[in-house]
Design a protein around this motif. Structure first.
Motif, PDB file in Angstrom:
ATOM      1  N   UNK A 126      12.241  -1.264  -5.071  1.00  0.00           N
ATOM      2  CA  UNK A 126      11.960   0.036  -5.674  1.00  0.00           C
ATOM      3  C   UNK A 126      10.659   0.598  -5.126  1.00  0.00           C
ATOM      4  N   UNK A 127      10.660   1.879  -4.817  1.00  0.00           N
ATOM      5  CA  UNK A 127       9.454   2.499  -4.259  1.00  0.00           C
ATOM      6  C   UNK A 127       9.516   4.005  -4.411  1.00  0.00           C
ATOM      7  N   UNK A 128       8.339   4.608  -4.575  1.00  0.00           N
ATOM      8  CA  UNK A 128       8.200   6.066  -4.463  1.00  0.00           C
ATOM      9  C   UNK A 128       7.860   6.372  -3.014  1.00  0.00           C
ATOM     10  N   UNK A 129       8.540   7.337  -2.419  1.00  0.00           N
ATOM     11  CA  UNK A 129       8.416   7.619  -0.995  1.00  0.00           C
ATOM     12  C   UNK A 129       7.250   8.562  -0.710  1.00  0.00           C
ATOM     13  N   UNK A 130       6.844   8.671   0.579  1.00  0.00           N
ATOM     14  CA  UNK A 130       5.726   9.562   0.922  1.00  0.00           C
ATOM     15  C   UNK A 130       5.941  11.009   0.520  1.00  0.00           C
ATOM     16  N   UNK A 150      -0.668  11.350  -5.301  1.00  0.00           N
ATOM     17  CA  UNK A 150      -1.109   9.964  -5.142  1.00  0.00           C
ATOM     18  C   UNK A 150      -0.782   9.159  -6.392  1.00  0.00           C
ATOM     19  N   UNK A 151      -0.984   9.771  -7.558  1.00  0.00           N
ATOM     20  CA  UNK A 151      -0.745   9.066  -8.814  1.00  0.00           C
ATOM     21  C   UNK A 151       0.720   8.688  -8.970  1.00  0.00           C
ATOM     22  N   UNK A 152       1.634   9.592  -8.585  1.00  0.00           N
ATOM     23  CA  UNK A 152       3.064   9.309  -8.705  1.00  0.00           C
ATOM     24  C   UNK A 152       3.470   8.155  -7.803  1.00  0.00           C
ATOM     25  N   UNK A 197       1.424   5.775  -6.493  1.00  0.00           N
ATOM     26  CA  UNK A 197       0.759   4.530  -6.892  1.00  0.00           C
ATOM     27  C   UNK A 197       1.374   3.955  -8.162  1.00  0.00           C
ATOM     28  N   UNK A 198       1.771   4.818  -9.067  1.00  0.00           N
ATOM     29  CA  UNK A 198       2.344   4.355 -10.326  1.00  0.00           C
ATOM     30  C   UNK A 198       3.566   3.472 -10.092  1.00  0.00           C
ATOM     31  N   UNK A 199       4.450   3.908  -9.198  1.00  0.00           N
ATOM     32  CA  UNK A 199       5.659   3.131  -8.915  1.00  0.00           C
ATOM     33  C   UNK A 199       5.357   1.953  -7.992  1.00  0.00           C
ATOM     34  N   UNK A 200       4.659   2.225  -6.893  1.00  0.00           N
ATOM     35  CA  UNK A 200       4.516   1.210  -5.847  1.00  0.00           C
ATOM     36  C   UNK A 200       3.529   0.105  -6.189  1.00  0.00           C
ATOM     37  N   UNK A 201       2.533   0.403  -7.015  1.00  0.00           N
ATOM     38  CA  UNK A 201       1.545  -0.611  -7.384  1.00  0.00           C
ATOM     39  C   UNK A 201       1.782  -1.109  -8.810  1.00  0.00           C
ATOM     40  N   UNK A 202       1.783  -0.194  -9.769  1.00  0.00           N
ATOM     41  CA  UNK A 202       1.997  -0.616 -11.156  1.00  0.00           C
ATOM     42  C   UNK A 202       3.384  -1.237 -11.329  1.00  0.00           C
ATOM     43  N   UNK A 203       4.381  -0.665 -10.666  1.00  0.00           N
ATOM     44  CA  UNK A 203       5.728  -1.233 -10.750  1.00  0.00           C
ATOM     45  C   UNK A 203       5.801  -2.618 -10.158  1.00  0.00           C
ATOM     46  N   UNK A 248       1.028   4.461   2.413  1.00  0.00           N
ATOM     47  CA  UNK A 248       0.554   3.260   3.093  1.00  0.00           C
ATOM     48  C   UNK A 248      -0.457   2.511   2.254  1.00  0.00           C
ATOM     49  N   UNK A 249      -1.368   3.249   1.617  1.00  0.00           N
ATOM     50  CA  UNK A 249      -2.378   2.607   0.773  1.00  0.00           C
ATOM     51  C   UNK A 249      -1.734   1.877  -0.399  1.00  0.00           C
ATOM     52  N   UNK A 250      -0.702   2.468  -0.987  1.00  0.00           N
ATOM     53  CA  UNK A 250      -0.042   1.832  -2.132  1.00  0.00           C
ATOM     54  C   UNK A 250       0.670   0.548  -1.727  1.00  0.00           C
TER      55      UNK A 250
END
Length: 349
Positions: free
Chosen positions: A77-81, A86-88, A90-96, A142-144
């Motif tokens: 699962x990932x939010x795409x570029x 940034x918040x949207x 990071x929320x999925x890619x890091x918090x998820x 990329x950062x996420x």
């Protein structure tokens, strides 16, 4: 019976991976905010060979439902570029990722495979890129992914077996997104804008080759490792696009654009939310971008089958066959992207 759980199971990679795992005789569970929308997999759910969980990777209850009793979890699962903030992303890619990894540790899952990205390497000066090269991601996406990889290392120190897969941009049947824009322009015989002269080498990846590598990572001795995955054969951007144009029998011609002015315009359009292209797309499109896959070849006993040109041509054929069935534009790989300001460029191309 082995149970493989897949987050992002209704996405482009998730669907292809679920089909392969079922074909191998294992059971599958998926988690996604979107429905499966696939007749074959929906039939597998009805037959009890597959379970579909509708939910969010950031929700602890949904993550626990995903990993319960699983032997392997693939976190895809990932939010795409293309996401707007940034918040949207990071929320999925890091918090998820943190939520799924925490649930997997608690459930004592045997192995978690994180689908990362070669976007973690940023815009490197040296090629081929190897797994130990610095991680300096381009843009929010990329950062996420770098943060998500760091979470794998942290959970690994707590006893969770993790593997990181870093695929190049992967393409295949059902892949739309930015590629639908390319295919649409070629079908209509439009000029195809290319940043620079197209002499740079840009490696892609067939989704079926990615799926093969992911499946092999379930049991290979690669705990705690990161693995680059990409095509074995690829030419320059100019060569691969011309091969696609020739295959399509299109009157399209490549249209080289000066890099710096194009980047400035695309950046302005991105900030104004008038373009589907993110920083990752236009900052890397005119540069060499290819990774070494020797580690995956050695550690997974894996070999990619399809070249860039073969993958693009096969995906274009699928697009032609299914274009009348396509849904409205969205922000995933499985639907067309709104061309926005690029639609104006298309009219004069």
């Amino acid at each position: 019976m082995t149970l493989v759980s897949i987050s992002g199971g209704a996405g482009f990679l998730g669907l292809h991976l679920a089909r392969r795992v079922l074909a191998d005789g294992a059971d599958v569970r998926t988690l996604d905010v979107a429905p499966l929308d696939d007749p074959g997999l929906e039939r597998a759910v009805r037959e009890g060979r597959m379970e579909e969980v509708c939910g969010d990777v950031r929700d602890e209850r949904d993550a626990r439902a995903l990993v319960r009793g699983a032997d392997v979890v693939v976190h895809a699962a990932a939010a795409l570029p293309i996401q707007s903030s940034r918040e949207a992303i990071r929320s999925v890619n890091v918090d998820g990722a943190a939520t799924v990894l925490g649930a997997a540790l608690e459930a004592r899952v045997r192995r978690v495979v994180l689908i990362s990205s070669t976007a973690v390497y940023g815009v490197p000066e040296r090629h081929p890129i190897v797994e130990d090269d610095p991680l300096v991601g381009v843009g929010w996406y990329g950062a996420s992914k770098i943060e998500a990889e760091a979470l794998c290392a942290a959970f690994g120190r707590r006893g969770l077996d993790t593997v990181i897969v870093r695929p190049k941009t992967f393409v295949g049947p059902e892949r739309l997104g930015v590629f639908e824009i390319l295919f649409d322009w070629i079908r209509e015989g439009r000029r195809i804008p290319v940043l620079g002269d197209g002499a740079n080498r840009y490696q892609l990846l067939a989704v079926e080759d990615l799926v093969e590598a992911v499946v092999r990572s379930f049991d290979a001795p690669v705990a705690g490792e990161a693995l680059n995955i990409g095509a074995g054969h690829f030419g320059t951007v100019r060569d691969d696009l011309q091969a696609l144009i020739d295959h399509a029998g299109s009157g399209s011609r490549l249209w080289p654009l000066p890099v710096r002015p194009a980047e400035v315009v695309l950046r302005a359009l991105e900030l104004a939310r008038l373009s589907p292209l993110a920083e990752w797309h236009y900052r890397t499109a005119h540069r060499d971008s290819f990774v070494s896959i020797e580690k995956a070849r050695d550690r997974l006993d894996w070999e990619p089958r399809l070249s860039n040109a073969e993958t693009l041509c096969a995906t274009y054929d699928w697009y032609l066959e299914h274009r009348t069935e396509m849904r409205r534009a969205g922000t995933t790989h499985r639907v067309p992207w709104n061309q926005q300001a690029l639609g104006l460029l298309k009219r004069v191309s």
